[in-house]
Each structure stands twice: as structure tokens, then as C-alpha cells.
Design a protein around this motif. Structure first.
Motif, PDB file in Angstrom:
ATOM      1  N   PHE A  57      48.063   7.152   5.841  1.00  0.00           N
ATOM      2  CA  PHE A  57      48.872   7.507   7.214  1.00  0.00           C
ATOM      3  C   PHE A  57      49.966   6.091   7.167  1.00  0.00           C
ATOM      4  N   ARG A  58      51.959   6.779   6.714  1.00  0.00           N
ATOM      5  CA  ARG A  58      52.540   6.237   7.020  1.00  0.00           C
ATOM      6  C   ARG A  58      52.844   5.851   8.842  1.00  0.00           C
ATOM      7  N   SER A  59      53.380   4.796   9.112  1.00  0.00           N
ATOM      8  CA  SER A  59      54.243   4.731  10.424  1.00  0.00           C
ATOM      9  C   SER A  59      55.587   4.428  10.651  1.00  0.00           C
TER      10      SER A  59
ATOM     11  N   LEU B 107      53.498   9.778  13.155  1.00  0.00           N
ATOM     12  CA  LEU B 107      52.668   9.119  12.644  1.00  0.00           C
ATOM     13  C   LEU B 107      52.217  10.303  11.008  1.00  0.00           C
ATOM     14  N   PHE B 108      52.938   9.552  10.126  1.00  0.00           N
ATOM     15  CA  PHE B 108      52.966  10.337   8.887  1.00  0.00           C
ATOM     16  C   PHE B 108      52.017  10.830   8.049  1.00  0.00           C
ATOM     17  N   TYR B 109      50.814  11.791   7.779  1.00  0.00           N
ATOM     18  CA  TYR B 109      50.605  12.449   7.352  1.00  0.00           C
ATOM     19  C   TYR B 109      50.798  12.683   6.048  1.00  0.00           C
ATOM     20  N   ILE B 110      49.401  11.954   4.476  1.00  0.00           N
ATOM     21  CA  ILE B 110      49.160  11.769   4.107  1.00  0.00           C
ATOM     22  C   ILE B 110      48.066  12.863   3.388  1.00  0.00           C
ATOM     23  N   LEU B 111      47.909  14.033   3.015  1.00  0.00           N
ATOM     24  CA  LEU B 111      46.058  14.747   3.238  1.00  0.00           C
ATOM     25  C   LEU B 111      45.970  14.790   1.932  1.00  0.00           C
ATOM     26  N   PRO B 112      44.798  14.615   0.997  1.00  0.00           N
ATOM     27  CA  PRO B 112      44.472  15.256  -0.008  1.00  0.00           C
ATOM     28  C   PRO B 112      44.276  16.377   0.286  1.00  0.00           C
ATOM     29  N   PHE B 113      43.897  17.343   0.566  1.00  0.00           N
ATOM     30  CA  PHE B 113      43.386  18.625   0.678  1.00  0.00           C
ATOM     31  C   PHE B 113      44.487  19.580   1.493  1.00  0.00           C
ATOM     32  N   GLN B 114      44.802  20.766   0.592  1.00  0.00           N
ATOM     33  CA  GLN B 114      46.172  21.722   1.093  1.00  0.00           C
ATOM     34  C   GLN B 114      44.442  22.669   1.334  1.00  0.00           C
TER      35      GLN B 114
ATOM     36  N   GLN C 210      58.350  15.523  10.155  1.00  0.00           N
ATOM     37  CA  GLN C 210      59.391  14.764   9.690  1.00  0.00           C
ATOM     38  C   GLN C 210      59.266  14.363   8.572  1.00  0.00           C
ATOM     39  N   ASP C 211      60.043  13.163   8.047  1.00  0.00           N
ATOM     40  CA  ASP C 211      60.349  12.764   6.256  1.00  0.00           C
ATOM     41  C   ASP C 211      59.515  12.262   6.858  1.00  0.00           C
ATOM     42  N   ASP C 212      58.643  11.397   5.131  1.00  0.00           N
ATOM     43  CA  ASP C 212      58.022   9.912   4.780  1.00  0.00           C
ATOM     44  C   ASP C 212      59.405   9.287   5.019  1.00  0.00           C
ATOM     45  N   PRO C 213      58.480   8.194   6.079  1.00  0.00           N
ATOM     46  CA  PRO C 213      59.502   7.235   6.276  1.00  0.00           C
ATOM     47  C   PRO C 213      59.132   6.262   5.157  1.00  0.00           C
ATOM     48  N   LEU C 214      58.827   6.316   4.169  1.00  0.00           N
ATOM     49  CA  LEU C 214      58.598   5.913   2.765  1.00  0.00           C
ATOM     50  C   LEU C 214      60.231   5.718   2.586  1.00  0.00           C
TER      51      LEU C 214
ATOM     52  N   THR D  50      56.654   2.443  12.364  1.00  0.00           N
ATOM     53  CA  THR D  50      56.919   0.065  12.439  1.00  0.00           C
ATOM     54  C   THR D  50      56.509   0.058  11.123  1.00  0.00           C
ATOM     55  N   SER D  51      55.557   0.384  10.361  1.00  0.00           N
ATOM     56  CA  SER D  51      55.722  -0.514   8.957  1.00  0.00           C
ATOM     57  C   SER D  51      55.683   0.084   8.064  1.00  0.00           C
ATOM     58  N   ARG D  52      57.830   0.762   7.658  1.00  0.00           N
ATOM     59  CA  ARG D  52      57.384   1.169   6.552  1.00  0.00           C
ATOM     60  C   ARG D  52      56.810   0.999   5.390  1.00  0.00           C
ATOM     61  N   LEU D  53      57.057   0.305   5.114  1.00  0.00           N
ATOM     62  CA  LEU D  53      56.437   0.103   3.557  1.00  0.00           C
ATOM     63  C   LEU D  53      55.099  -0.097   3.498  1.00  0.00           C
ATOM     64  N   LYS D  54      53.531  -0.034   4.170  1.00  0.00           N
ATOM     65  CA  LYS D  54      52.727   0.070   4.270  1.00  0.00           C
ATOM     66  C   LYS D  54      51.897   1.405   4.077  1.00  0.00           C
ATOM     67  N   THR D  55      50.773   1.534   3.492  1.00  0.00           N
ATOM     68  CA  THR D  55      50.281   2.899   3.616  1.00  0.00           C
ATOM     69  C   THR D  55      49.266   2.302   3.953  1.00  0.00           C
ATOM     70  N   PHE D  56      48.417   3.670   5.440  1.00  0.00           N
ATOM     71  CA  PHE D  56      47.140   3.468   5.985  1.00  0.00           C
ATOM     72  C   PHE D  56      46.468   3.965   4.773  1.00  0.00           C
ATOM     73  N   THR D  57      45.457   3.730   4.819  1.00  0.00           N
ATOM     74  CA  THR D  57      43.739   4.568   4.243  1.00  0.00           C
ATOM     75  C   THR D  57      43.398   4.484   5.519  1.00  0.00           C
ATOM     76  N   ALA D  58      42.451   5.741   5.459  1.00  0.00           N
ATOM     77  CA  ALA D  58      41.116   6.146   5.520  1.00  0.00           C
ATOM     78  C   ALA D  58      41.162   5.300   7.416  1.00  0.00           C
ATOM     79  N   ASN D  59      40.263   4.803   7.857  1.00  0.00           N
ATOM     80  CA  ASN D  59      39.968   3.973   9.023  1.00  0.00           C
ATOM     81  C   ASN D  59      41.059   2.394   8.972  1.00  0.00           C
ATOM     82  N   GLN D  60      42.396   2.183   8.369  1.00  0.00           N
ATOM     83  CA  GLN D  60      42.986   1.052   8.693  1.00  0.00           C
ATOM     84  C   GLN D  60      44.099   1.943   9.782  1.00  0.00           C
ATOM     85  N   LEU D  61      43.875   2.985   9.750  1.00  0.00           N
ATOM     86  CA  LEU D  61      44.774   3.869  10.594  1.00  0.00           C
ATOM     87  C   LEU D  61      44.077   2.839  12.199  1.00  0.00           C
ATOM     88  N   ASP D  62      43.255   2.589  12.679  1.00  0.00           N
ATOM     89  CA  ASP D  62      43.031   1.601  13.871  1.00  0.00           C
ATOM     90  C   ASP D  62      43.668   0.297  13.615  1.00  0.00           C
TER      91      ASP D  62
END
Lengths: 396, 155
Positions: free
Chosen positions: A30-32, A54-61, B40-44, A34-46
Motif C-alpha cells: 500500500f501507499r498512503s 489508499l493506493f494498492y499494489i497487487l501481485p495478482f491480475q 487515483q494516481d500513485d501518490p509516489l 499521508t506518508s507518500r514516500l513509504k510503501t507499506f507491506t502486508a499487515n503494515q496496513l495497520d
């Protein structure tokens, strides 16, 4: 040797050692805002305090693993010291993959499990095979079962005779939880409030208010009534992630049927959306998807199988996957099947207590099965024979 | 009411009517949109790209080999493991493989006739928009439909 059971779903990974309990963890990054530089992985969502937009980066298509970069990041996190502390030199992995998985994905998977992570042995299988194992384990007298696995990317109908998957009877409907959430997002954005960026929030709305109608036409009529007589209508209070952490439905007695709320929360008024969205599982043609709904596809699948087996399948229908949790899903499916199936054949639809982790529990049982060691491919086997040995040994 | 009818009749004469192929394309695009992960666009990506400072090579002797190794590994993964679903499906060449396979497992078209719902309010509809083929249930919804959706997203 420990066995790690991983039901690697497109939305959540169901993971745990075979001697421990299961954990359900988001299988994405995920990317949020509020903290744009950080990428959160799995349960770091909490850790994200404000998960709006919230911006999703999914491994599946479309249900198939395509983005290995993301998948490896998630697995690194899951296997790593923060979570399962996997000791690869003394661990076997039992992992699931979708039906009719592509050869190149399977080869990449072998490579990553044996060469990157260096697991001592691995067993790749379908989530449905594990569910079937679970079912036959709890009901040893049954010969056949039909799984209706309705997940994030799609819905599969898979017949199993004993532990054998009957590939010719597999049917796929391209309707899953992701499509339902996106559709709900779309109609809410068109009708009342722009929420196209709020997948996370709207998914929660879907889980909180949507249900499967038992009588679609009647519910449509009720939903057209005014004010107090409209028993379908709910007002959903959206979270603002400061004072309201999680959205909820206004209690019926606090609902204002005319005028605006004075409290100032953001409200979504949901009426026919509540049951029209899950209805797509039963009638994909409602939004123009030219496919059968679940009950029709179940009958279509069973009719393609040998006739003497058919009564056994109708009596052993098992529902798994997250969409099973819509209230009324099992009842509706049973009622529709009853009207489609010849009257002399009994129909029985079973919904397990935890349909999401049903296959993981099956994997846990399989890992304790004395035959498990015979079923796996060890790292020595793989290093000696490569992909061929996996292809021969795994029943996929 | 009378006034509204008059204007709609006048507008009708000038309206473009979308042909079947365009309507089908619009539907396909709507369905594809339902598969999207994010709208939306990627915030990064909205941040400025890391400046030249981030790209400066490290001069420490010890660090160099490790950096190199990590880079090649990443490249390897990019080339071999980054294919999208459509590419993978094409590579599988399923039309030549024996059934059952991914394509043959798709549920066939329903034998039941499709139901129709108003594209504005979602209730059962009886009328079809002459321009785009969208469904509507009342003149009120037709007005909304024309103002907001009807020809707005044509290809």
C-alpha cells in the motif's frame, strides 16, 4: 521439519505453521496519501493512521500471479523476522495456486521457492483440493463434493470425486469481490458522493451493508417505498479516521428520513445498492457480463459429469471464499438450485463456519497426513530433475 | 411536463445515435474499468523524481560489489518475471492445448434473458435511451442520464 501452510490468495494470504493457528494477512502493498514516500507491506496496513485514498499494489491480475516483485516483498515480510521467522533449512511449504495456472508462473514459483528461499520441500496445490481434503476428512462417508469458491478475482465451481479433481467440470465465473467493490464504488460515485479513490473504505461498506436478496423483485419494490416503509434503506456513517475510526450503520431509530443530519458526519444513503451488488454473483448479465450466474453454472458443471455421480454432487455442495459471507448467500443458492434440479434429487448446500480459512485448515490436515512426505518435491529432487519432477508430482 | 416533452422531442432530431459496435466498445470499457486496482494516481509518482544526489555512485571500495550483485538480480527479475496477464495468456497458446484449460473453463452465456436496470437509479427499467442504448426508468432519470452520462464517454 516444520510445515508452513500458505493459501496464497489474490487479496489475502492465509498463512500459518501446521502446528499453529492461521492468520489472514493482506497479500499486497500500500501507499498512503499521508506518508507518500513509504510503501507499506502486508499487515503494515495497520500502521497507517489515515487509510483514506489508499493506493494498492497487487501481485495478482485477474487471479493470476504476475507481479513477482510485489509478491516477493510480501513473502519476504511474511517469512521474515517480523512475522513467521521461517527457518528455510528446516521448513517445508504447502502453497496454493489458481486452477489452470500458467506454466511460466508455475516455473517461476518453483524457482523462487527452491532457489531464492531454499525451502527443503514444497507442495503446490489448488486451494480447492485442500478444501476437498478438509471436507472428506470431516465426512469420510461421502464420495463426491462440489466446491463453490467465490473469492476476490473470480468464482470457481470445482467438482471433486474423492481427492481427485474433475477438471472437465470446472467452471469459472469472472465475478469476484474486487468487481463487486469496484461496482459499488462506481454507483455510489455516480449517485451521491465521489468515492472512486476509496477502495478500502468502500470495501468495508460492502462487507457491512450488502446482502443477498431472497426475493429480488420484492426487495426492489420495498426499496422504492418512501421513508419509514423503506426497510431496505440504511444510512452509513463514513469514517473520518480522526473521531470515527470505522464506518457503521446508523441505528434505525436514529435515522432521519427527511432533511439533513445535524451532527455533520458524512453519510452514505444505501438503498437498492445493498442487494443489487451481490446480485451480480447470481446474474452477471445485470451489468453486461455474458456469463451464467452461480446456480446455473453449478447445474451446468454437474450435468457435464457422469450421470451416476450427479446425485452425490448435488448433496455435497460446499461454499468457500469471502463472498460466502454475504448474509443470505447460502439460502439463496440452495433455493435457486432446488428450483433448477430435478425434484427427486436432494440438494444440500453447506457453508463452513469460516469459509475464508476452510482450505487453509484443509492444508493443515494434509500437512499432518502420513502421506504428506510422499506428496512433496524435495529440494534434492528439484535440483536433480528441475521443473519436470514438479509437473509430474503435483496434481494440478 | 409539457415543456419538458417539447424540448426532448426537438433535441431528439439532432441527436447522434451510436451504432452497435460503439455501444459494445463502451460496455467492454466499463467492464475493464471494474478490474482496475486503483482509480487515483500513485501518490509516489506525484513527487518529484529523486534528484541527482540519489543517483550518485558510492565510492566506498567495500560496498561496490554488493551493489552490483543486487542490481543484476533485480534486472533478472524484471526481464523474466514481469509480464502482464494478457502476455501470459498469449504465451500459453491455449487454443492449441487440449481442453479443459483456462479458456474452456469459462462459464458459458446464461440461458436466461438479461434483466434491465435504470443506469441512473438502479431500479428495474422499461425504456432504452435512443442515443446510447442505456436503460432508464422515468423521464426524470432520462434527464439526468442525458446531462451526465449519455454521450460523455464515447470513444
Amino acid at each position: 521439519m516444520a510445515t508452513l501452510v500458505l493459501d496464497n490468495g489474490a487479496n489475502t494470504a492465509k498463512i500459518g505453521f501446521s502446528h499453529e493457528a492461521v492468520r489472514v494477512i493482506s497479500n499486497c502493498q500500500f501507499r498512503s496519501k499521508t506518508s507518500r514516500l513509504k510503501t507499506f507491506t502486508a499487515n503494515q496496513l495497520d500502521e497507517i493512521k489515515d487509510p483514506s485514498g489508499l493506493f494498492y499494489i497487487l501481485p495478482f491480475q485477474k487471479g493470476y500471479l504476475v507481479n513477482w516483485d510485489v509478491q516477493r516483498k510480501v513473502w519476504d515480510h511474511l517469512f521474515g523476522k517480523e512475522m513467521f521467522k521461517v527457518d528455510f533449512t528446516d521448513t517445508s511449504i504447502l502453497i496454493t495456486e489458481p486452477y489452470f495456472n500458467f506454466t511460466s508462473i508455475q516455473e517461476s514459483m518453483n524457482e523462487i521457492l527452491f532457489e531464492e528461499y531454499q525451502f527443503q520441500s514444497a507442495l503446490r496445490t489448488n486451494a480447492g483440493s485442500l478444501s476437498a481434503h478438509h471436507y472428506f476428512h470431516t465426512r469420510p462417508s461421502e464420495l463426491c463434493c462440489l466446491l463453490v469458491d467465490s473469492g476476490f478475482s473470480f468464482t470457481h465451481i470445482v467438482p471433486y470425486c474423492r481427492s481427485r479433481k474433475m477438471k472437465e467440470g470446472v467452471r469459472r465465473i469472472n465475478v469476484g469481490g474486487k468487481l463487486l467493490t469496484n461496482h459499488l464504488k462506481e454507483i455510489i460515485s455516480y449517485r451521491q458522493l465521489h468515492v472512486m479513490d476509496e477502495t478500502h473504505v468502500i470495501n468495508q461498506v460492502k462487507e457491512d451493508v450488502c446482502y443477498v436478496s431472497q426475493n429480488f423483485c420484492k426487495d426492489m419494490e420495498v426499496a422504492q417505498n418512501k421513508a419509514e416503509e423503506n426497510t431496505v434503506m440504511v444510512d452509513y456513517v463514513l469514517p473520518d479516521f480522526s473521531s470515527i475510526k470505522k464506518g457503521f450503520c446508523k441505528p434505525r431509530e436514529e435515522m432521519m428520513f427527511t432533511g439533513k443530519y445535524k451532527t455533520g458526519e458524512q453519510i452514505l444513503r444505501l438503498v437498492n445498492e445493498r442487494f443489487a451488488v451481490p446480485e451480480m454473483l447470481f446474474h452477471p448479465s445485470d451489468i453486461g457480463i455474458q456469463e451464467m450466474g452461480i446456480p446455473e453454472a453449478v447445474v451446468h458443471s454437474i450435468q457435464s459429469l457422469p450421470e451416476e455421480m450427479q446425485p452425490h454432487f448435488y448433496q455435497n455442495i460446499v461454499l468457500t471464499g469471502g463472498n460466502t459471507l454475504f448474509p443470505g448467500y447460502r439460502q439463496r443458492l440452495e433455493a435457486e438450485l432446488r428450483s433448477l434440479v430435478p425434484a427427486h434429487l436432494p440438494v444440500s448446500v453447506l457453508q463452513p463456519a469460516d469459509p475464508i480459512c476452510y482450505s487453509w485448515e484443509g492444508g493443515k490436515l494434509l500437512a499432518h497426513n502420513p502421506d504428506y512426505d510422499e506428496m512433496v518435491v524435495t529440494r534434492e529432487d528439484y535440483e536433480e530433475h528441475g521443473h519436470c519432477v514438479c509437473e509430474d508430482k503435483f496434481d494440478l | 411536463m409539457v415543456l419538458e416533452k417539447k424540448t426532448s422531442a426537438r433535441v431528439e432530431g439532432q441527436r447522434r445515435v451510436l451504432d452497435e459496435a460503439t455501444r459494445q466498445r463502451r460496455l467492454t470499457r466499463q467492464l475493464d474499468a471494474l478490474e482496475k486496482d486503483n482509480f487515483q494516481d500513485d501518490p509516489l509518482s506525484s513527487l518529484p523524481p529523486p534528484g541527482p544526489t540519489a543517483r550518485l555512485p558510492a565510492f566506498s571500495e567495500n560496498e561496490e560489489p554488493e551493489k552490483k550483485r543486487r542490481k543484476t538480480r533485480g534486472d533478472h527479475f524484471k526481464q523474466r518475471f514481469r509480464k502482464n496477464f494478457t502476455t501470459l495468456l498469449e504465451e500459453e497458446n491455449l487454443s492449441e492445448k487440449p481442453e479443459p484449460n483456462y479458456l474452456s473453463a469459462a462459464a458459458p452465456v446464461s440461458s436466461l434473458p438479461p434483466r434491465h436496470f435504470c443506469c441512473v437509479c438502479g431500479f428495474p427499467s422499461h425504456y432504452t435511451c435512443t442515443t446510447c442504448g442505456g436503460r432508464y426508468c422515468s423521464s426524470k432519470c432520462l434527464c439526468t442520464h442525458r446531462e451526465t452520462r449519455c454521450l460523455k464517454w464515447t470513444l
